[in-house]
Design a protein around this motif. Structure first.
Motif, mmCIF file in Angstrom:
data_model
loop_
_atom_site.group_PDB
_atom_site.id
_atom_site.type_symbol
_atom_site.label_atom_id
_atom_site.label_comp_id
_atom_site.label_asym_id
_atom_site.label_seq_id
_atom_site.Cartn_x
_atom_site.Cartn_y
_atom_site.Cartn_z
ATOM 1 N N GLU A 133 0.848 -1.204 0.000
ATOM 2 C CA GLU A 133 0.000 0.000 0.000
ATOM 3 C C GLU A 133 0.875 1.241 0.000
ATOM 4 O O GLU A 133 0.630 2.193 -0.731
ATOM 5 N N ILE A 134 1.920 1.170 0.831
ATOM 6 C CA ILE A 134 2.786 2.335 0.934
ATOM 7 C C ILE A 134 3.537 2.564 -0.369
ATOM 8 O O ILE A 134 3.678 3.705 -0.823
ATOM 9 N N LEU A 153 1.190 4.178 -2.773
ATOM 10 C CA LEU A 153 0.981 5.590 -2.432
ATOM 11 C C LEU A 153 2.183 6.411 -2.863
ATOM 12 O O LEU A 153 2.045 7.538 -3.344
ATOM 13 N N ILE A 154 3.372 5.841 -2.661
ATOM 14 C CA ILE A 154 4.581 6.579 -3.009
ATOM 15 C C ILE A 154 4.671 6.815 -4.508
ATOM 16 O O ILE A 154 5.062 7.905 -4.949
ATOM 17 N N LYS A 179 2.150 7.038 -6.551
ATOM 18 C CA LYS A 179 1.124 8.043 -6.873
ATOM 19 C C LYS A 179 1.633 9.431 -6.536
ATOM 20 O O LYS A 179 1.442 10.395 -7.272
ATOM 21 N N LEU A 180 2.273 9.531 -5.378
ATOM 22 C CA LEU A 180 2.815 10.808 -4.932
ATOM 23 C C LEU A 180 3.853 11.315 -5.920
ATOM 24 O O LEU A 180 3.905 12.505 -6.240
ATOM 25 N N SER A 240 3.997 10.961 -9.050
ATOM 26 C CA SER A 240 3.410 11.514 -10.272
ATOM 27 C C SER A 240 2.904 12.934 -10.077
ATOM 28 O O SER A 240 2.704 13.665 -11.030
ATOM 29 N N LEU A 241 2.707 13.331 -8.814
ATOM 30 C CA LEU A 241 2.247 14.691 -8.539
ATOM 31 C C LEU A 241 3.375 15.705 -8.577
ATOM 32 O O LEU A 241 3.154 16.889 -8.805
ATOM 33 N N THR A 257 12.675 6.058 -2.094
ATOM 34 C CA THR A 257 11.615 6.575 -1.242
ATOM 35 C C THR A 257 12.065 7.793 -0.464
ATOM 36 O O THR A 257 11.348 8.784 -0.346
ATOM 37 N N LEU A 310 10.372 11.514 -0.576
ATOM 38 C CA LEU A 310 9.791 12.194 0.570
ATOM 39 C C LEU A 310 10.438 13.551 0.764
ATOM 40 O O LEU A 310 9.769 14.538 1.086
ATOM 41 N N THR A 364 9.000 15.810 -1.837
ATOM 42 C CA THR A 364 7.630 16.223 -1.494
ATOM 43 C C THR A 364 7.669 17.357 -0.485
ATOM 44 O O THR A 364 6.939 18.341 -0.603
ATOM 45 N N MET A 375 -2.566 6.285 -11.467
ATOM 46 C CA MET A 375 -2.951 7.569 -10.863
ATOM 47 C C MET A 375 -3.996 8.224 -11.745
ATOM 48 O O MET A 375 -3.764 8.441 -12.926
ATOM 49 N N LEU A 381 8.174 15.410 6.586
ATOM 50 C CA LEU A 381 6.883 15.529 5.902
ATOM 51 C C LEU A 381 5.774 15.859 6.896
ATOM 52 O O LEU A 381 4.880 16.656 6.615
ATOM 53 N N ALA A 408 0.908 5.496 6.014
ATOM 54 C CA ALA A 408 0.037 5.450 4.834
ATOM 55 C C ALA A 408 -0.914 6.645 4.808
ATOM 56 O O ALA A 408 -1.106 7.287 3.779
ATOM 57 N N LEU A 412 0.927 9.792 3.851
ATOM 58 C CA LEU A 412 1.158 9.900 2.412
ATOM 59 C C LEU A 412 -0.113 10.316 1.675
ATOM 60 O O LEU A 412 -0.068 11.161 0.777
ATOM 61 N N MET A 438 -0.573 13.845 -0.404
ATOM 62 C CA MET A 438 -1.022 13.915 -1.803
ATOM 63 C C MET A 438 -2.205 14.846 -1.945
ATOM 64 O O MET A 438 -2.251 15.724 -2.805
ATOM 65 N N VAL A 478 -1.121 18.468 -1.412
ATOM 66 C CA VAL A 478 -0.370 19.014 -2.547
ATOM 67 C C VAL A 478 -1.316 19.431 -3.670
ATOM 68 O O VAL A 478 -1.209 20.533 -4.213
ATOM 69 N N GLN A 484 -1.840 23.270 -5.016
ATOM 70 C CA GLN A 484 -1.655 23.678 -6.412
ATOM 71 C C GLN A 484 -2.862 24.480 -6.899
ATOM 72 O O GLN A 484 -2.706 25.500 -7.578
#
Lengths: 87, 206
Positions: free
Chosen positions: A15-16, A19-20, A22-23, A25-26, A40, A44, A47, B1, B114, B129, B132, B136, B139, B143
Motif C-alpha cells: 500500500e505504501i 501511495l509513493i 502516486k505521490l 506523479s504529482l 523513497t 519524501l 515532497t 494515478m 513531511l 500510509a 502519504l 497527496m 499538494v 496547487q
C-alpha cells in the motif's frame, strides 16, 4: 500469529509503495526525469521541498494581492467592480 | 494515478474562490484594507486564503481540520449568519478510500520532515500510509490554491492600471474564471448590471 502479523505488514508495504508512486506523479520532477524508480527517501524529501515551495508561492501571491487591494485606485471603473465584489 | 480533470478541479476552485471572497469581505467590513498596517494586511490575506482552502476541502481529509479553528471560533469570526451556511464544500479532487484504516501505526524517521509541513501530520495517530494520502491530497489542493490566487491577482492588477483594455484582456483570456467571480454574487441584480456595463465598456475601449 506471527504469519498473520507478517502478512499484515506486507500488505502495508504494498500500500505504501503504491501511495509513493502516486505521490511521485504529482511532483513536478516526475515530468522531467521520466524515471520510475526514485528512492523513497528522495521522494519524501522532494515532497517536503515541493510543499514548502508551494507555501512560498501562496505567501508571495497573498502579499501581492494584499498590496493590490490596499492600493486600489478609487477612481477607476474597475475598482468599483472589485469593491462591489468585496462589499 | 487518476488524472485530475478540470471537471473535478473546478468545483474546488469555485468553492475556494467563493470562500475567499466571503472571508475577505468579512474582514474588510471591520477594517478596510487600506487602513490596515502592512503586516496585518498580509496576515489577513494569507490566513483568509488558508481558511478558504481548508473550508472548501471539507471533511474528506484531515489536514483541513488542522488549519481551521474549532467550529465555534469560525462561526464567531464570521459576523454574518450567512457565512456559516455558505462556506461551500466541494467533492474530493483525488479518489481514494479514507475509510480503510491501516492496521499498523508506523513511525519512521524519514517521514518526520513531511509531518511538519502537512497540517495535522504530526498527530499521534497519523500512520505513514495516512500521512502519504494526506500529503497527496494537500499538494493537489495547494496547487489549486496557487492557481486561483494567481488569477485573482491578475484580475485585480488589471483594474489597478486603470486600463479597461487590460481588464478586457484578462476577461478574454480567462473568461471562465472572471465569470466565476461574477457568479459568486449571482442573483444580485446590481452585479448583473455591473457585468454588462463593464463588458460593453471594455469591448468598446478595445
Amino acid at each position: 500469529m506471527s504469519s498473520r502479523r507478517s502478512s499484515r505488514s506486507s500488505v502495508s508495504e504494498e500500500e505504501i509503495n503504491e501511495l509513493i508512486s502516486k505521490l511521485q506523479s504529482l511532483l513536478p520532477s516526475s515530468r522531467r526525469r521520466g524515471s520510475n524508480q526514485a528512492s523513497t527517501t528522495k521522494l519524501l524529501k522532494e515532497t517536503c521541498s515541493y510543499i514548502k515551495s508551494l507555501h512560498r508561492e501562496v505567501d508571495d501571491l497573498s502579499d501581492r494581492l494584499s498590496d493590490l487591494m490596499a492600493g486600489m485606485d478609487h477612481n477607476s471603473p474597475g475598482a468599483e467592480i472589485i469593491r462591489s465584489l468585496l462589499r | 494515478m487518476e488524472v485530475i480533470s478540470s471537471s473535478t478541479k473546478a468545483p474546488f476552485e469555485q468553492a475556494f474562490l467563493k470562500n475567499l471572497l466571503l472571508i475577505l469581505q468579512d474582514r474588510s467590513s471591520s477594517t478596510p484594507f487600506h487602513a490596515m498596517s502592512l503586516h496585518d494586511r498580509k496576515l489577513a490575506v494569507k490566513s483568509s486564503a488558508d481558511i478558504a482552502m481548508a473550508a472548501a476541502r471539507g471533511g474528506g481529509a484531515r489536514w483541513p481540520k488542522a488549519i481551521l479553528p474549532p467550529a465555534t471560533t469560525v462561526a464567531n469570526s464570521c459576523k454574518a449568519q450567512r457565512c456559516r451556511r455558505i462556506i461551500v464544500r466541494s467533492k474530493r479532487l483525488c479518489g481514494g478510500n479514507y475509510k480503510r484504516k491501516s492496521s499498523m501505526v508506523v513511525v519512521r524517521r524519514r517521514t518526520m520532515a513531511l509531518r511538519k509541513v502537512v497540517p495535522g501530520g504530526d498527530a499521534i495517530d497519523m500512520d505513514e500510509a495516512s500521512l502519504l494520502r494526506e500529503a497527496m491530497d494537500y499538494v493537489v489542493h495547494l496547487q489549486a490554491q496557487v492557481d486561483v490566487l494567481r488569477r485573482v491577482s491578475e484580475v485585480v492588477q488589471a483594474q489597478s492600471t486603470s486600463d479597461l483594455r487590460c481588464m478586457a484582456m484578462v476577461v478574454i483570456r480567462d473568461p471562465g474564471f472572471v465569470a466565476s467571480i461574477m457568479l459568486c454574487k449571482a442573483g444580485e441584480e446590481s452585479m448583473d448590471q455591473d457585468f454588462d456595463w463593464f463588458f460593453d465598456r471594455s469591448v468598446r475601449e478595445l
